[in-house]
Design a protein around this motif. Sequence first.
Motif, short mmCIF file in Angstrom:
data_model
loop_
_atom_site.label_atom_id
_atom_site.label_comp_id
_atom_site.label_asym_id
_atom_site.label_seq_id
_atom_site.Cartn_x
_atom_site.Cartn_y
_atom_site.Cartn_z
N ILE A 15 38.51 30.69 42.00
CA ILE A 15 37.69 31.80 41.50
C ILE A 15 36.30 31.29 41.12
O ILE A 15 35.29 31.94 41.41
CB ILE A 15 38.38 32.50 40.31
N SER A 16 36.24 30.12 40.49
CA SER A 16 34.95 29.54 40.12
C SER A 16 34.13 29.19 41.36
O SER A 16 32.91 29.37 41.37
CB SER A 16 35.15 28.30 39.25
N ASP A 17 34.78 28.69 42.40
CA ASP A 17 34.07 28.41 43.66
C ASP A 17 33.52 29.71 44.25
O ASP A 17 32.39 29.75 44.73
CB ASP A 17 35.01 27.74 44.66
N GLY A 66 26.92 31.44 37.90
CA GLY A 66 26.86 29.99 38.10
C GLY A 66 27.57 29.20 37.01
O GLY A 66 27.91 28.03 37.21
N GLY A 67 27.83 29.81 35.86
CA GLY A 67 28.46 29.11 34.75
C GLY A 67 29.83 28.52 35.06
O GLY A 67 30.06 27.32 34.86
N PRO A 68 30.78 29.33 35.54
CA PRO A 68 32.11 28.77 35.85
C PRO A 68 32.05 27.68 36.92
O PRO A 68 32.75 26.67 36.83
CB PRO A 68 32.91 29.98 36.35
N PHE A 69 31.21 27.88 37.92
CA PHE A 69 31.07 26.90 39.00
C PHE A 69 30.51 25.58 38.46
O PHE A 69 30.97 24.50 38.84
CB PHE A 69 30.15 27.48 40.08
N THR A 70 29.52 25.68 37.57
CA THR A 70 28.92 24.49 36.97
C THR A 70 29.95 23.73 36.14
O THR A 70 30.02 22.49 36.19
CB THR A 70 27.72 24.89 36.10
N ASN A 73 32.56 21.92 38.49
CA ASN A 73 32.04 20.75 39.20
C ASN A 73 31.43 19.70 38.29
O ASN A 73 30.86 18.72 38.77
CB ASN A 73 31.02 21.20 40.25
N ASP A 74 31.52 19.93 36.99
CA ASP A 74 31.01 18.96 36.00
C ASP A 74 29.52 18.69 36.23
O ASP A 74 29.07 17.56 36.15
CB ASP A 74 31.83 17.66 36.07
#
Length: 170
Positions: A15-17, A66-70, A73-74
Amino acid sequence: MPNWVRSYVRVIDRISDWAGWLAASLIFVMVATLLMDAVTRNVLNIPVHWAIELTQFTLAAYYFLGGPFTLKNDDHVRMDLLYASLSERGKARLDLVTIWCLIFYLCVMLAGSISSLQYAIATNEKRFSMWNPSVIPIKSLMVVCLVLMLLQAFSLVFKHVAVLRGRPIE
């Protein structure tokens, strides 16, 4: 780790991707909107009053998505003075401490954003501009993205615990 934890991590990471892919595609929407605004304003001499405001809303959506994706991916900002010299287990321990600070912060932000969304719905809140758009869609997206960030933060908790147990989740 139990299978449900691995499944949770896998689903939330996907989901984050997806959210990150959607955020990245919003760049094209912003560029197209600003290009259209430039052409209509300077070439056709027909100003489009809603273009800049739409771009601002799109930029806000870009940041929220972009928050969850960031997190996944650290890629967030970190002070590496001490962190870089730690072992993988040491990093996992430190991350477990700091992730709870993030979770607290996200919970406070979520409570505030839910309150703000409720107010916007109750009053049919709009921006004070010539276009006069409703802020309900962007505030709704803010709530959804904060929930996604919280879910991703708990996914990170599970990943760090797995590293400490010697069986990382990938």
